[in-house]
Design a protein around this motif. Structure first.
Motif, PDB file in Angstrom:
ATOM      1  N   LEU A   1      34.338 -79.828 -21.470  1.00  0.00           N
ATOM      2  CA  LEU A   1      34.958 -80.475 -22.529  1.00  0.00           C
ATOM      3  C   LEU A   1      36.305 -79.644 -23.065  1.00  0.00           C
ATOM      4  O   LEU A   1      37.297 -80.232 -23.281  1.00  0.00           O
ATOM      5  CB  LEU A   1      34.154 -80.820 -23.560  1.00  0.00           C
ATOM      6  CG  LEU A   1      33.150 -82.017 -23.290  1.00  0.00           C
ATOM      7  CD1 LEU A   1      32.112 -82.351 -24.411  1.00  0.00           C
ATOM      8  CD2 LEU A   1      34.228 -83.294 -22.931  1.00  0.00           C
ATOM      9  N   ILE A   2      36.147 -78.419 -23.158  1.00  0.00           N
ATOM     10  CA  ILE A   2      37.118 -77.432 -23.603  1.00  0.00           C
ATOM     11  C   ILE A   2      38.273 -77.495 -22.737  1.00  0.00           C
ATOM     12  O   ILE A   2      39.558 -77.340 -23.169  1.00  0.00           O
ATOM     13  CB  ILE A   2      36.449 -76.113 -23.708  1.00  0.00           C
ATOM     14  CG1 ILE A   2      35.466 -76.004 -25.020  1.00  0.00           C
ATOM     15  CG2 ILE A   2      37.537 -74.967 -24.093  1.00  0.00           C
ATOM     16  CD1 ILE A   2      34.738 -74.689 -25.035  1.00  0.00           C
ATOM     17  N   LEU A   3      38.054 -77.574 -21.454  1.00  0.00           N
ATOM     18  CA  LEU A   3      39.087 -77.436 -20.403  1.00  0.00           C
ATOM     19  C   LEU A   3      39.858 -78.572 -20.535  1.00  0.00           C
ATOM     20  O   LEU A   3      41.100 -78.838 -20.603  1.00  0.00           O
ATOM     21  CB  LEU A   3      38.562 -77.275 -18.994  1.00  0.00           C
ATOM     22  CG  LEU A   3      38.137 -75.708 -18.719  1.00  0.00           C
ATOM     23  CD1 LEU A   3      37.378 -75.917 -17.428  1.00  0.00           C
ATOM     24  CD2 LEU A   3      39.023 -74.757 -18.869  1.00  0.00           C
ATOM     25  N   TRP A   4      39.304 -79.923 -20.566  1.00  0.00           N
ATOM     26  CA  TRP A   4      39.846 -81.178 -20.763  1.00  0.00           C
ATOM     27  C   TRP A   4      40.605 -81.237 -21.993  1.00  0.00           C
ATOM     28  O   TRP A   4      41.849 -81.751 -21.996  1.00  0.00           O
ATOM     29  CB  TRP A   4      38.890 -82.169 -20.650  1.00  0.00           C
ATOM     30  CG  TRP A   4      38.518 -82.589 -19.356  1.00  0.00           C
ATOM     31  CD1 TRP A   4      37.401 -82.370 -18.552  1.00  0.00           C
ATOM     32  CD2 TRP A   4      39.244 -83.210 -18.263  1.00  0.00           C
ATOM     33  NE1 TRP A   4      37.420 -82.746 -17.288  1.00  0.00           N
ATOM     34  CE2 TRP A   4      38.684 -83.508 -17.194  1.00  0.00           C
ATOM     35  CE3 TRP A   4      40.670 -83.746 -18.384  1.00  0.00           C
ATOM     36  CZ2 TRP A   4      39.191 -84.220 -16.008  1.00  0.00           C
ATOM     37  CZ3 TRP A   4      41.429 -84.481 -17.248  1.00  0.00           C
ATOM     38  CH2 TRP A   4      40.593 -84.597 -16.037  1.00  0.00           C
ATOM     39  N   ARG A   5      40.288 -80.693 -22.880  1.00  0.00           N
ATOM     40  CA  ARG A   5      40.885 -80.683 -24.486  1.00  0.00           C
ATOM     41  C   ARG A   5      42.205 -80.116 -24.314  1.00  0.00           C
ATOM     42  O   ARG A   5      43.145 -80.305 -24.684  1.00  0.00           O
ATOM     43  CB  ARG A   5      40.036 -79.898 -25.340  1.00  0.00           C
ATOM     44  CG  ARG A   5      40.453 -80.024 -26.816  1.00  0.00           C
ATOM     45  CD  ARG A   5      39.465 -79.799 -27.726  1.00  0.00           C
ATOM     46  NE  ARG A   5      40.229 -79.840 -29.109  1.00  0.00           N
ATOM     47  CZ  ARG A   5      40.929 -78.845 -29.555  1.00  0.00           C
ATOM     48  NH1 ARG A   5      40.975 -77.593 -29.160  1.00  0.00           N
ATOM     49  NH2 ARG A   5      41.390 -78.810 -31.075  1.00  0.00           N
TER      50      ARG A   5
ATOM     51  N   ARG B   1      53.706 -83.339 -29.162  1.00  0.00           N
ATOM     52  CA  ARG B   1      53.610 -84.100 -30.372  1.00  0.00           C
ATOM     53  C   ARG B   1      53.388 -85.731 -30.287  1.00  0.00           C
ATOM     54  O   ARG B   1      53.539 -86.053 -31.401  1.00  0.00           O
ATOM     55  CB  ARG B   1      55.141 -83.639 -30.827  1.00  0.00           C
ATOM     56  CG  ARG B   1      55.708 -82.297 -31.079  1.00  0.00           C
ATOM     57  CD  ARG B   1      56.914 -82.302 -31.518  1.00  0.00           C
ATOM     58  NE  ARG B   1      57.212 -80.803 -31.914  1.00  0.00           N
ATOM     59  CZ  ARG B   1      58.457 -80.582 -32.285  1.00  0.00           C
ATOM     60  NH1 ARG B   1      59.287 -81.169 -32.532  1.00  0.00           N
ATOM     61  NH2 ARG B   1      58.487 -79.156 -32.624  1.00  0.00           N
ATOM     62  N   SER B   2      53.122 -86.079 -29.196  1.00  0.00           N
ATOM     63  CA  SER B   2      52.713 -87.516 -29.035  1.00  0.00           C
ATOM     64  C   SER B   2      51.296 -87.898 -29.286  1.00  0.00           C
ATOM     65  O   SER B   2      50.940 -88.789 -29.247  1.00  0.00           O
ATOM     66  CB  SER B   2      53.172 -88.040 -27.832  1.00  0.00           C
ATOM     67  OG  SER B   2      54.532 -87.918 -27.580  1.00  0.00           O
ATOM     68  N   GLY B   3      50.413 -86.804 -29.785  1.00  0.00           N
ATOM     69  CA  GLY B   3      49.262 -86.954 -29.765  1.00  0.00           C
ATOM     70  C   GLY B   3      48.550 -87.913 -30.698  1.00  0.00           C
ATOM     71  O   GLY B   3      47.802 -88.818 -30.515  1.00  0.00           O
TER      72      GLY B   3
ATOM     73  N   GLU C   1      39.531 -93.277 -28.085  1.00  0.00           N
ATOM     74  CA  GLU C   1      38.740 -92.016 -27.469  1.00  0.00           C
ATOM     75  C   GLU C   1      39.207 -90.531 -27.479  1.00  0.00           C
ATOM     76  O   GLU C   1      38.613 -89.456 -27.393  1.00  0.00           O
ATOM     77  CB  GLU C   1      38.430 -92.285 -26.034  1.00  0.00           C
ATOM     78  CG  GLU C   1      37.230 -93.584 -25.869  1.00  0.00           C
ATOM     79  CD  GLU C   1      37.585 -94.793 -26.188  1.00  0.00           C
ATOM     80  OE1 GLU C   1      37.287 -95.862 -25.991  1.00  0.00           O
ATOM     81  OE2 GLU C   1      38.989 -94.572 -26.354  1.00  0.00           O
ATOM     82  N   VAL C   2      40.506 -90.457 -27.114  1.00  0.00           N
ATOM     83  CA  VAL C   2      41.352 -89.427 -27.242  1.00  0.00           C
ATOM     84  C   VAL C   2      41.018 -88.391 -28.305  1.00  0.00           C
ATOM     85  O   VAL C   2      40.880 -87.192 -28.373  1.00  0.00           O
ATOM     86  CB  VAL C   2      42.949 -89.444 -27.073  1.00  0.00           C
ATOM     87  CG1 VAL C   2      43.539 -88.243 -27.240  1.00  0.00           C
ATOM     88  CG2 VAL C   2      43.210 -90.404 -26.063  1.00  0.00           C
ATOM     89  N   GLU C   3      41.004 -88.825 -29.640  1.00  0.00           N
ATOM     90  CA  GLU C   3      40.667 -88.106 -30.756  1.00  0.00           C
ATOM     91  C   GLU C   3      39.417 -87.500 -30.671  1.00  0.00           C
ATOM     92  O   GLU C   3      39.204 -86.079 -31.194  1.00  0.00           O
ATOM     93  CB  GLU C   3      40.840 -89.000 -31.947  1.00  0.00           C
ATOM     94  CG  GLU C   3      40.684 -88.258 -33.417  1.00  0.00           C
ATOM     95  CD  GLU C   3      40.853 -89.375 -34.631  1.00  0.00           C
ATOM     96  OE1 GLU C   3      40.783 -88.542 -35.680  1.00  0.00           O
ATOM     97  OE2 GLU C   3      40.984 -90.516 -34.471  1.00  0.00           O
TER      98      GLU C   3
END
Length: 377
Positions: A351-355, A364-366, A375-377
Motif C-alpha cells: 500500500l505504501i508503494l502504491w500510495r 496537483r490533480s489529487g 477510493e483514491v482518498e
C-alpha cells in the motif's frame, strides 16, 4: 464464559472469526443445548444481522440433516441462537480424534450430498460448507449441516448466462466447498497425494470433479454427485474395490441452460487477447466493446479476458449504460474504484508503494480525482 438468563453455560466447543458455540443446559428441565453467540469483537450491526438471518432462514425449513435452531434470545446488545444438543461433535474435531475408513467416508459423503440436494431443492445455498459447520454423531456417523449465517435464497428458474457473467452466486460453489471437505478428510488419513494405492482412483476422480476450477466441469446437480457416490459405495461394500466408470452419467442441471460456448466471435476474441498481450509488454491501451443490449458484451469480457487478466494482475472494467448516462466518466470511475478496492487488500508495504505511485502520477490533480473516485482518498 458468560452468563445467559435461563441457561447454564458449560464450555466452549467451537470458535471462529465471528462466533463462539458453547454447550449448556436449560435451567429447570436440564435439556442439553448448544448456544451460538457473536464474539465480542465481532458484535457489530452487520454480524448481528447475519445471526438473525440464520434464524430466519432455518427456523421454517423442515429438512433432514439440518440442525434447526429452537430459539433466538436477545442478549445484551445482540442475540444468541439456541439449538438442541443431540450429542454430536463438529467434524473438524472428530477427524482429529478418530480414524475414518473408506466405507465410513462414503457414508458421510453420501449423507452430505443428500442434505445439499434437499437445500438446493428448497432454493437455499449454504455458501460455507466446512468441517467446522458439519456435526457428526460418533456412534452412528449421522451428519448434520449447521451455521447458516452466510446462506442465501436463490431461484433456479432465474439463473441464466447473464447472471453467471455478472458474478451472481452459483449454487455449484456448494459442491466445490463440499469437495474440499471430503478432500481434507481423505488427506488427513491417507496423505495429500490422493492418487495412491489406498484410495480407489475413481473416488479421487469424483472429488477432483467437485473441486474443478471451472464450474461447468463440476457436478451440475447434487443428484449426479449422489448417484456416483452411491455407485462407489455399492462397489466398495460388495467387492472391496471400485471399478472405473464414467462420472456424471446421471448428472443434470437444476434449470434449463443454453450452451455457454461462443459462436462467431473468433475475431473479437483474438482482438481482446492481442490487446492484453500488448498491455502486458508495457503499452497502455483503451479498449471499447460496443453493441446492443443483450448481445453478450459482458459475457465476452468475463469469459475471455478476465481469466487471463487476473493471473497477471488486477482486473476490472467500466460499463456505459442508460441508467448512469448522466454521470460524467461513470465507466472509468467504476473500473478504477474496483481496482483500488483490490489494491487495498494488499499488505501495508504494498500500500505504501502504491500510495507513492499514485501521488506521483496525480500531482496537483489529487483533490479533483478524489471527488470522482472516493477510493483514491
Amino acid at each position: 464464559m458468560f452468563a445467559l438468563p435461563g441457561y447454564i453455560v458449560h464450555k466452549k466447543i467451537l470458535e471462529n472469526d465471528m462466533i463462539e458455540v458453547y454447550k449448556g443446559t436449560t435451567i429447570g428441565s436440564k435439556m442439553p443445548v448448544l448456544i451460538k453467540i457473536l464474539k465480542e469483537e465481532a458484535s457489530n450491526p452487520a454480524n448481528i444481522y447475519r445471526l438473525v438471518h440464520e434464524w430466519e432462514i432455518t427456523r421454517n425449513i423442515e429438512l433432514e440433516g439440518i440442525l434447526k435452531p429452537i430459539k433466538l434470545e436477545k442478549f445484551m446488545d445482540s442475540y444468541v441462537i439456541i439449538m438442541k444438543d443431540i450429542g454430536a461433535v463438529f467434524l473438524s474435531d472428530y477427524i482429529k480424534e478418530n480414524s475414518i475408513n473408506i466405507k465410513s467416508f462414503l457414508d458421510i459423503a453420501v449423507q452430505l450430498s443428500e442434505i445439499l440436494s434437499r437445500l438446493h431443492n428448497k432454493g437455499i445455498m449454504h455458501r460455507d460448507i466446512t468441517a467446522e459447520n458439519i456435526l457428526i454423531q460418533p456412534d452412528t456417523n449421522k451428519v448434520q449441516i449447521t451455521n447458516f449465517y452466510k446462506a442465501v435464497f436463490f431461484s433456479a428458474k432465474s439463473k441464466n448466462q447473464k447472471d453467471m457473467a455478472e458474478g451472481v452466486e452459483d449454487y455449484r460453489n456448494d459442491y466445490y466447498t463440499l469437495g474440499i471437505v471430503l478432500f481434507e478428510i481423505l488427506s488427513k488419513f491417507y496423505g495429500s497425494d490422493l492418487y495412491n494405492s489406498k484410495i480407489p482412483e475413481t473416488l479421487c476422480d469424483v472429488i477432483f470433479k467437485m473441486i474443478s476450477d471451472n464450474p461447468d466441469e463440476r457436478y451440475q446437480s447434487a443428484y449426479g454427485l449422489i448417484y456416483d457416490l452411491k455407485k462407489c459405495n455399492y462397489q466398495w461394500s460388495h467387492m472391496g474395490r471400485i471399478e472405473p466408470f464414467q462420472l456424471g452419467q446421471a448428472d443434470t442441471f437444476l434449470h434449463f441452460q443454453l450452451p455457454k460456448e461462443f459462436y462467431g466471435r473468433e475475431k473479437e476474441i483474438d482482438l481482446l487477447k492481442d490487446a492484453f498481450e500488448r498491455v502486458c509488454n508495457g503499452d497502455g491501451e483503451l479498449l471499447l466493446v460496443n453493441g446492443y443490449p443483450g448481445v453478450g458484451k459482458t459475457m465476452l469480457i468475463n469469459r475471455v479476458l478476465k481469466p487471463i487478466a487476473i493471473k497477471k494482475g488486477y482486473f476490472a472494467y467500466g460499463k456505459f449504460d442508460q441508467v448512469h448516462k448522466n454521470i460524467p466518466y461513470a465507466p472509468f470511475v467504476n473500473a478504477m474504484g474496483s481496482i483500488l478496492r483490490m489494491i487495498m487488500t494488499e499488505s501495508k508495504e504494498e500500500l505504501i508503494l502504491w500510495r507513492k505511485k499514485i501521488l506521483k502520477a496525480l500531482g496537483r490533480s489529487g483533490a479533483i480525482i478524489t471527488e470522482l473516485i472516493p477510493e483514491v482518498e
